[in-house]
Each structure stands twice: as structure tokens, then as C-alpha cells.
Design a protein around this motif. Structure first.
Motif, PDB file in Angstrom:
ATOM      1  N   PRO A   1       2.017   7.152  -7.465  1.00 37.43           N
ATOM      2  CA  PRO A   1       0.617   7.284  -7.885  1.00 37.43           C
ATOM      3  C   PRO A   1       0.425   7.176  -9.398  1.00 37.43           C
ATOM      4  CG  PRO A   1       1.505   9.418  -7.261  1.00 37.43           C
ATOM      5  CD  PRO A   1       2.544   8.401  -6.909  1.00 37.43           C
ATOM      6  N   PHE A   2       1.494   7.301 -10.167  1.00 39.69           N
ATOM      7  CA  PHE A   2       1.391   7.184 -11.622  1.00 39.69           C
ATOM      8  C   PHE A   2       1.167   5.742 -12.072  1.00 39.69           C
ATOM      9  CE2 PHE A   2       5.874   7.330 -10.370  1.00 39.69           C
ATOM     10  CZ  PHE A   2       6.353   6.129 -10.881  1.00 39.69           C
ATOM     11  N   VAL A   3       1.399   4.769 -11.180  1.00 41.39           N
ATOM     12  CA  VAL A   3       1.195   3.361 -11.517  1.00 41.39           C
ATOM     13  C   VAL A   3      -0.265   3.012 -11.243  1.00 41.39           C
ATOM     14  CG1 VAL A   3       1.873   0.970 -11.054  1.00 41.39           C
ATOM     15  CG2 VAL A   3       3.579   2.808 -10.919  1.00 41.39           C
TER      16      VAL A   3
ATOM     17  N   PRO B   1       0.817  -1.224   0.000  1.00 42.23           N
ATOM     18  CA  PRO B   1       0.000   0.000   0.000  1.00 42.23           C
ATOM     19  C   PRO B   1       0.851   1.274   0.000  1.00 42.23           C
ATOM     20  CG  PRO B   1      -0.881  -1.575   1.569  1.00 42.23           C
ATOM     21  CD  PRO B   1       0.440  -2.115   1.099  1.00 42.23           C
ATOM     22  N   GLU B   2       1.993   1.249   0.692  1.00 45.29           N
ATOM     23  CA  GLU B   2       2.886   2.417   0.697  1.00 45.29           C
ATOM     24  C   GLU B   2       3.491   2.639  -0.689  1.00 45.29           C
ATOM     25  OE1 GLU B   2       5.955   3.245   3.663  1.00 45.29           O
ATOM     26  OE2 GLU B   2       4.679   2.225   5.133  1.00 45.29           O
ATOM     27  N   LEU B   3       3.832   1.555  -1.363  1.00 46.26           N
ATOM     28  CA  LEU B   3       4.369   1.683  -2.730  1.00 46.26           C
ATOM     29  C   LEU B   3       3.330   2.311  -3.648  1.00 46.26           C
ATOM     30  CD1 LEU B   3       6.262  -1.711  -3.198  1.00 46.26           C
ATOM     31  CD2 LEU B   3       7.278   0.561  -2.995  1.00 46.26           C
ATOM     32  N   ALA B   4       2.060   1.929  -3.453  1.00 44.89           N
ATOM     33  CA  ALA B   4       0.982   2.505  -4.271  1.00 44.89           C
ATOM     34  C   ALA B   4       0.876   4.009  -4.037  1.00 44.89           C
ATOM     35  CB  ALA B   4      -0.339   1.809  -3.963  1.00 44.89           C
ATOM     36  N   GLU B   5       1.054   4.446  -2.792  1.00 42.02           N
ATOM     37  CA  GLU B   5       1.023   5.886  -2.488  1.00 42.02           C
ATOM     38  C   GLU B   5       2.267   6.589  -3.016  1.00 42.02           C
ATOM     39  OE1 GLU B   5       0.363   6.691   1.674  1.00 42.02           O
ATOM     40  OE2 GLU B   5      -1.270   5.224   1.759  1.00 42.02           O
TER      41      GLU B   5
ATOM     42  N   LEU C   1      12.213  -4.852  -5.338  1.00 40.73           N
ATOM     43  CA  LEU C   1      12.232  -4.802  -6.798  1.00 40.73           C
ATOM     44  C   LEU C   1      11.217  -3.787  -7.327  1.00 40.73           C
ATOM     45  CD1 LEU C   1      13.138  -5.929  -9.598  1.00 40.73           C
ATOM     46  CD2 LEU C   1      11.268  -7.576  -9.381  1.00 40.73           C
ATOM     47  N   LEU C   2      10.005  -3.833  -6.824  1.00 37.78           N
ATOM     48  CA  LEU C   2       8.976  -2.895  -7.284  1.00 37.78           C
ATOM     49  C   LEU C   2       9.350  -1.450  -6.956  1.00 37.78           C
ATOM     50  CD1 LEU C   2       5.750  -4.897  -6.337  1.00 37.78           C
ATOM     51  CD2 LEU C   2       6.772  -4.620  -8.610  1.00 37.78           C
ATOM     52  N   ASN C   3       9.959  -1.254  -5.800  1.00 36.84           N
ATOM     53  CA  ASN C   3      10.407   0.080  -5.404  1.00 36.84           C
ATOM     54  C   ASN C   3      11.504   0.597  -6.332  1.00 36.84           C
ATOM     55  OD1 ASN C   3      10.355   2.364  -3.650  1.00 36.84           O
ATOM     56  ND2 ASN C   3      12.190   1.604  -2.638  1.00 36.84           N
TER      57      ASN C   3
END
Length: 198
Positions: free
Chosen positions: A63-65, A56-60, A98-100
Motif C-alpha cells: 500500500p505504500f506504492v 491488484p493483489e500487488l497493490a494491496e 519483478l514488481l513483487n
């Protein structure tokens, strides 16, 4: 008949870009240019390998993803649509790191992409090849991708100039990695990160 052909041609503008001709009913000013990443923004990056942010933090943070791990540039048209397929099992810490790393890098490269996490269930031996095949098949259900990147969850690109785009050849994206003192080990060429056009 000649007048009818001329009428059809005049209704469609032929727009020439660097390496493609587009037939469009829009004017040249209405058609997005092909994205060209700003090379001055691409460099070797200090990678945080300690902090694994919750999803959820990565989503915040990015935000362009869009939901489903998808990004498409707004002000230009990506040269290719790229599917990134990550075979996965029991490596949540590595996956978050990896996503980060991938999301900001691919954003800077101005590439339209979607990340597919293909998880193996059960206790059978981990089968990367099968997961990559499943990922390829599932990705084709979403989009007509121009490029497929098969990516290990525990490999992080250090240099933003390592473009996640395809040409006519299969390419090994991690030909040199730090734990091997940046030497290529031919025996592992098919593992790690590889890209190919369909």
C-alpha cells in the motif's frame, strides 16, 4: 544595505547535512533528514519465482506504492530520485514477479522511485534500446530524476544491498547472475540491469 542582507540571511536557515547545504526558510527540525537505509534490514532474500501475484493483489500487498508505481519515504528525504525503466513485451508473468521483488526491496532501501513499464506493441523484433530511450524521455516528463535504472523484466536482484542509487559512473547491477553460475559474461554487459546519472 548591510542590514537588509542580514535580514534576508536571518530569514533563511542554512542547514548542513552530510554532503549538501540546504538554504531553507524552515528550521533544521522541520527539514527532513536524508534517508539512510538500515543495513541490518538488507540481506540476501529468498525470492519467490513461482507465484506471480495479480497486479491488484500487488497493490494491496504494497500500500505504500502510489498509483503509477511511485514511492517516496515519509520520514526522511531520499538521497536521489530514481527512475526504473523496464522494456517490456509479452512477459507478464516475469513482470509480476519483478514488481513483487522490487517494491519491498526499494522500500527497505528508503529510495524515492518510480517504475516505468515501457511496452512495445506489434510484431516487429523486440527493440530494447528504443524502449529504453522512450522510457528515459517519458520519465523526464514526470520528474527531474537523479538516477536512471534500465532493468530487464526477467532479472531479480537477490541481495537487498544492491542499492539502486547512482554515482558518477555507469554501473552494471547484475554483473553476476545465477544462470551464468555468477560469472560475468562481458558480451552481455549492456543487457540486463544498468544504471546511470543523466
Amino acid at each position: 544595505q548591510q542590514k537588509q542582507i542580514e535580514k534576508v540571511i536571518s530569514a533563511w536557515n542554512v542547514i548542513m547535512l552530510d554532503d549538501a547545504t540546504y538554504f531553507s526558510h524552515k528550521s533544521a527540525s522541520e527539514v527532513l533528514d536524508i534517508c539512510q537505509p538500515k543495513l541490518e534490514n538488507l540481506d540476501v532474500t529468498n525470492i519467490d519465482i513461482v507465484n506471480a501475484f495479480p497486479i491488484p493483489e500487488l497493490a494491496e500487498k504494497y500500500p505504500f506504492v502510489k498509483k503509477g508505481g511511485h514511492f517516496s519515504p515519509k520520514d526522511c528525504k531520499s538521497y536521489q530520485k530514481v527512475a526504473i525503466i523496464v522494456p517490456y513485451r509479452d512477459r507478464l508473468h516475469h513482470l509480476k514477479i519483478l514488481l513483487n521483488r522490487l517494491h519491498p526491496m526499494l522500500f527497505k532501501q528508503q529510495i524515492e522511485y518510480r517504475i516505468f513499464i515501457i511496452e512495445q506493441s506489434g510484431n516487429d523484433r523486440f527493440n530494447r534500446g528504443k524502449l529504453m530511450n522512450v522510457g528515459f524521455t517519458e520519465a523526464l516528463k514526470y520528474e527531474n530524476f537523479d538516477c536512471f535504472v534500465f532493468h530487464d523484466a526477467d532479472l531479480l536482484p537477490e541481495n537487498d544491498k544492491n542499492l539502486y542509487l547512482c554515482d558518477n559512473n555507469v554501473r552494471h547491477l547484475s554483473s553476476a547472475i545465477d544462470e551464468m553460475r555468477y560469472h560475468l559474461h562481458r558480451s552481455s554487459i549492456a543487457s540486463h540491469s544498468v544504471y546511470a546519472q543523466p
